[in-house]
Design an enzyme around this catalytic site. Structure first.
Site, PDB file in Angstrom:
ATOM      1  N   HIS A  91      -5.395 -33.213  17.945  1.00 51.51           N
ATOM      2  CA  HIS A  91      -4.314 -34.061  18.445  1.00 51.51           C
ATOM      3  C   HIS A  91      -3.176 -33.228  19.018  1.00 51.51           C
ATOM      4  O   HIS A  91      -2.055 -33.721  19.170  1.00 51.51           O
ATOM      5  CB  HIS A  91      -3.818 -34.978  17.326  1.00 51.51           C
ATOM      6  CG  HIS A  91      -4.908 -35.898  16.855  1.00 51.51           C
ATOM      7  ND1 HIS A  91      -5.116 -37.123  17.416  1.00 51.51           N
ATOM      8  CD2 HIS A  91      -5.889 -35.722  15.944  1.00 51.51           C
ATOM      9  CE1 HIS A  91      -6.178 -37.700  16.835  1.00 51.51           C
ATOM     10  NE2 HIS A  91      -6.654 -36.852  15.941  1.00 51.51           N
ATOM     11  N   LYS A  99       0.834  -1.199   0.000  1.00 49.46           N
ATOM     12  CA  LYS A  99       0.000   0.000   0.000  1.00 49.46           C
ATOM     13  C   LYS A  99       0.876   1.260   0.000  1.00 49.46           C
ATOM     14  O   LYS A  99       0.679   2.166  -0.789  1.00 49.46           O
ATOM     15  CB  LYS A  99      -0.918  -0.028   1.224  1.00 49.46           C
ATOM     16  CG  LYS A  99      -1.799   1.184   1.369  1.00 49.46           C
ATOM     17  CD  LYS A  99      -2.757   1.052   2.540  1.00 49.46           C
ATOM     18  CE  LYS A  99      -3.434   2.390   2.799  1.00 49.46           C
ATOM     19  NZ  LYS A  99      -4.353   2.354   3.930  1.00 49.46           N
ATOM     20  N   GLU A 157      10.512  -4.660   4.469  1.00 44.31           N
ATOM     21  CA  GLU A 157      10.594  -6.077   4.068  1.00 44.31           C
ATOM     22  C   GLU A 157      10.302  -6.210   2.571  1.00 44.31           C
ATOM     23  O   GLU A 157      11.012  -6.908   1.833  1.00 44.31           O
ATOM     24  CB  GLU A 157       9.566  -6.925   4.835  1.00 44.31           C
ATOM     25  CG  GLU A 157       9.859  -7.115   6.303  1.00 44.31           C
ATOM     26  CD  GLU A 157       9.216  -6.059   7.188  1.00 44.31           C
ATOM     27  OE1 GLU A 157       8.934  -4.936   6.696  1.00 44.31           O
ATOM     28  OE2 GLU A 157       9.009  -6.345   8.379  1.00 44.31           O
ATOM     29  N   GLY A 187      -4.822  -1.723   5.008  1.00 46.61           N
ATOM     30  CA  GLY A 187      -4.035  -2.861   4.520  1.00 46.61           C
ATOM     31  C   GLY A 187      -4.715  -4.195   4.797  1.00 46.61           C
ATOM     32  O   GLY A 187      -4.782  -5.075   3.941  1.00 46.61           O
ATOM     33  N   ARG A 188      -5.238  -4.341   6.017  1.00 44.23           N
ATOM     34  CA  ARG A 188      -5.840  -5.641   6.389  1.00 44.23           C
ATOM     35  C   ARG A 188      -7.240  -5.819   5.814  1.00 44.23           C
ATOM     36  O   ARG A 188      -7.872  -6.850   6.036  1.00 44.23           O
ATOM     37  CB  ARG A 188      -5.836  -5.799   7.914  1.00 44.23           C
ATOM     38  CG  ARG A 188      -6.463  -4.637   8.677  1.00 44.23           C
ATOM     39  CD  ARG A 188      -6.138  -4.736  10.165  1.00 44.23           C
ATOM     40  NE  ARG A 188      -6.588  -3.587  10.927  1.00 44.23           N
ATOM     41  CZ  ARG A 188      -5.893  -2.468  11.103  1.00 44.23           C
ATOM     42  NH1 ARG A 188      -4.707  -2.339  10.534  1.00 44.23           N
ATOM     43  NH2 ARG A 188      -6.369  -1.475  11.832  1.00 44.23           N
ATOM     44  N   GLU A 242      -4.783  -6.541  14.807  1.00 47.52           N
ATOM     45  CA  GLU A 242      -4.256  -5.227  14.417  1.00 47.52           C
ATOM     46  C   GLU A 242      -5.365  -4.184  14.523  1.00 47.52           C
ATOM     47  O   GLU A 242      -5.108  -3.008  14.764  1.00 47.52           O
ATOM     48  CB  GLU A 242      -3.676  -5.271  12.994  1.00 47.52           C
ATOM     49  CG  GLU A 242      -2.605  -4.221  12.758  1.00 47.52           C
ATOM     50  CD  GLU A 242      -1.911  -4.335  11.399  1.00 47.52           C
ATOM     51  OE1 GLU A 242      -2.586  -4.181  10.371  1.00 47.52           O
ATOM     52  OE2 GLU A 242      -0.693  -4.566  11.359  1.00 47.52           O
ATOM     53  N   LYS A 291       9.541  -0.994  14.152  1.00 45.46           N
ATOM     54  CA  LYS A 291      10.127  -0.670  12.842  1.00 45.46           C
ATOM     55  C   LYS A 291      11.249   0.352  13.007  1.00 45.46           C
ATOM     56  O   LYS A 291      12.335   0.216  12.447  1.00 45.46           O
ATOM     57  CB  LYS A 291       9.066  -0.050  11.915  1.00 45.46           C
ATOM     58  CG  LYS A 291       8.005  -0.990  11.414  1.00 45.46           C
ATOM     59  CD  LYS A 291       7.112  -0.244  10.422  1.00 45.46           C
ATOM     60  CE  LYS A 291       5.840  -1.005  10.121  1.00 45.46           C
ATOM     61  NZ  LYS A 291       4.910  -0.254   9.268  1.00 45.46           N
TER      62      LYS A 291
END
Ligand code: F6P
Length: 550
Positions: free
Chosen positions: A390, A211, A217, A273-274, A359, A514
């Protein structure tokens, strides 16, 4: 009273009424609730679009639900919802509209931001995406050397990765098998290294999804991918145009990176973003499933949006799920919420929801910046059943924690499963139903004793039960159903944020790490002294450097 004229949540009479009601219910058992009300199982269900929701296995009565709806009314959930759909700037700390619902609205809709209808540009980008997708899928779009594209590598992180990666897995049965898809997010070079293993640069398309186009990253991985491409092709920068496209709101940064603005698919700052995988961020998904299926998915989202916007509170599924979550989070001291899909295809669903929920609602000040005095968002976790059974279900059944859970399943296996594997589906679903039953009703000491279990083992083999679950069923995991499910959770998160009086649309909590990482990096690489490092971190940096022989 806060600056907006709203009483503090914990001072509202509706909140107090729920506290009192909680004490009155004390430790009422689901066994009693079902015994007292033969119509409960039938009454406590909702059918919304293609989703069937059973909420009868919750520790609630008609009175609980009424009080919860009154809380929603008193906290202005419907008013905030309407403000969101009107394009008002309800993300107050970033002064932005929150209009992901416009991404899936039909062409005929009108949704203004600052007085300007955004629907035409939404559909223009969808059309541009569709044209590009058709060209890549039919081999008309080729790489620099003229070879057709065989592999698509999506580079992004957070919302620019989790959404498309989750939906790609969810809709695997709808994807073309002519193209291979890989998703790279971690700045750990191993992620890109493994994704590129065995690939021919001449046949590889990179989608750089960001965005902001400033995320370290993503830009680091995209730069390394460009180097890999150019050295693999033995070509100059002109080769980038056929192998790199960008998905972003930031045309300037995209151009600076060297991607032709023609090859940029745009979205807007009113898309968080999400909440973005149904925007241009979904390009890799659209390449995989084709534009018709992508549009079916958008229609599914829209169906749930309309339900949330118009259904009365008694029948409003996102409102109900949001309020049930508040009931456990704030009145039963539940710290977490498990999402347990009984579908291998939903292997990334919970990871996606973690960002969506945590978030959005992992906040500790209210919309005015005052510390909240009530619990906000839960820890969301879970993996597909039956695997979890399990591993950690032991704690769900016999542990000391309150963990409300969602059990999600589908009546039909996906169509391309061969018959013998499709035959396993009943066993999968039998497990889902069995878990819901065991969690709710457990097994009493009397039942255990009646099986001849020795007295000293009875407590160990008793299941208290009374663990609340929602069961969500749909006929099949289609693109439309996925859209409906995601929108259901988006709006559930919205409802909770509205009640808790927090800004669900910012994410300032990710910033400090960050900034500090940027500051610490030169200390690792060059041994630069970093001012203000605490003693523990300074010691760790020194040890790291020694281990690296620096
Ligand atoms: O750091 C958190 C975050 O801002 C998320 O909200 C977002 O989805 C992710 O980073 C990626 O951001 P971008 O799409 O701008 O690269």
């Amino acid at each position: 009273m806060n600056a907006e004229g709203r009483s503090r949540l914990d001072q509202l009479p509706e909140w107090q009424a729920l506290s009192t009601h909680r004490q009155e219910l004390h430790d009422v058992h689901l066994r009693e609730l079902f015994a007292a009300d033969p119509g409960r199982a039938e009454r406590y269900t909702l059918d919304v679009g293609d989703l069937h929701l059973d909420y009868s296995k919750h520790l609630v009565t008609d009175e609980t639900l009424r009080l919860l709806r009154e809380l929603a009314a008193a906290t202005g959930v419907a008013e905030l919802r309407d403000a969101m759909f009107r394009g008002q700037r309800i993300n107050i700390t970033e002064d932005r509209a929150v209009l992901h619902t416009a991404l899936r609205a039909p062409h005929s809709a009108v949704m203004p931001v600052d007085g300007e209808d955004v629907i035409p540009e939404v559909h223009a980008v969808l059309t541009k995406m569709g044209t590009f997708v058709d060209r890549v899928r039919c081999g008309d779009w080729t790489g620099h050397t003229g070879k057709r594209i065989r592999t698509v590598v999506n580079i992004g992180i957070g919302g620019s990765d989790l959404g498309p990666a989750m939906a790609y897995e969810a809709l695997r049965a709808y994807t073309t098998r002519e193209l291979d898809f890989r998703f790279v997010s971690n700045v750990d070079g191993a992620d890109l290294h493994e994704a590129l293993r065995g690939l021919d640069p001449a046949e590889t398309l990179f989608i750089v999804a960001s965005k902001t186009f400033t995320t370290i990253e993503t830009i680091t991985n995209a730069t390394s991918a460009r180097n890999w491409l150019l050295s693999g092709l033995g070509a100059g920068g002109e080769a980038v145009a056929q192998h790199f496209v960008a998905l972003s709101t930031n045309a300037e940064k995209v151009a600076e990176f060297g991607i032709d603005p023609q090859n940029m698919f745009e979205f807007w700052d009113w898309v968080g973003g999400r909440y973005s995988y149904d925007s241009a961020i979904g390009l890799s998904l659209m390449l995989a499933i084709g534009s018709d299926h992508f549009r079916e998915m958008l229609a599914g989202f829209h169906e749930m949006d309309e339900h949330f916007r118009t259904a009365p509170p008694e029948e409003n599924a996102p409102l109900l799920l949001g309020l049930l979550g508040i009931w456990y989070n704030n009145f039963h001291d539940a710290q977490s919420h498990a999402v347990l899909p009984y579908s291998h295809y939903l292997s990334k669903f919970t990871a996606y929801l973690q960002q969506l929920d945590m978030e959005s609602n992992g906040k500790s000040v209210d919309r005015q910046g005052e510390p909240v005095r009530w619990q906000t968002g839960p820890v969301v976790w879970g993996t597909p059943g039956t695997n979890g059974q399990h591993a950690y279900y032991q704690l769900l059944h016999q542990g000391t924690k309150v963990v409300p859970a969602d059990l999600i399943g589908f009546a039909k296996p996906v169509e391309d499963l061969p018959p013998d594997l499709a035959g396993q589906h009943d066993l999968l679903m039998a497990n889902l139903f069995a878990q819901g039953q065991a969690l709710a009703f457990g097994k009493t000491p009397e039942e255990v004793s009646a099986e001849g279990v020795s007295a000293e083992l009875v407590p160990h083999r008793t299941f208290r039960g009374n663990h609340p679950t929602t069961t969500i069923l749909a006929k099949e995991l289609s693109p439309s159903v996925l859209g409906q499910l995601i929108a259901l959770y988006e709006h559930k998160v919205f409802v909770q944020g509205a009640v808790w009086d927090i800004d669900s649309f910012d994410q300032w909590g990710v910033e400090l790490g960050k900034v500090l990482a940027k500051r610490v990096e030169p200390a690792l690489t060059e041994g630069v002294e970093v001012a203000g490092l605490d003693a523990s971190t300074a010691g760790l940096v020194a040890t790291y450097r020694a281990m690296r022989g620096r």
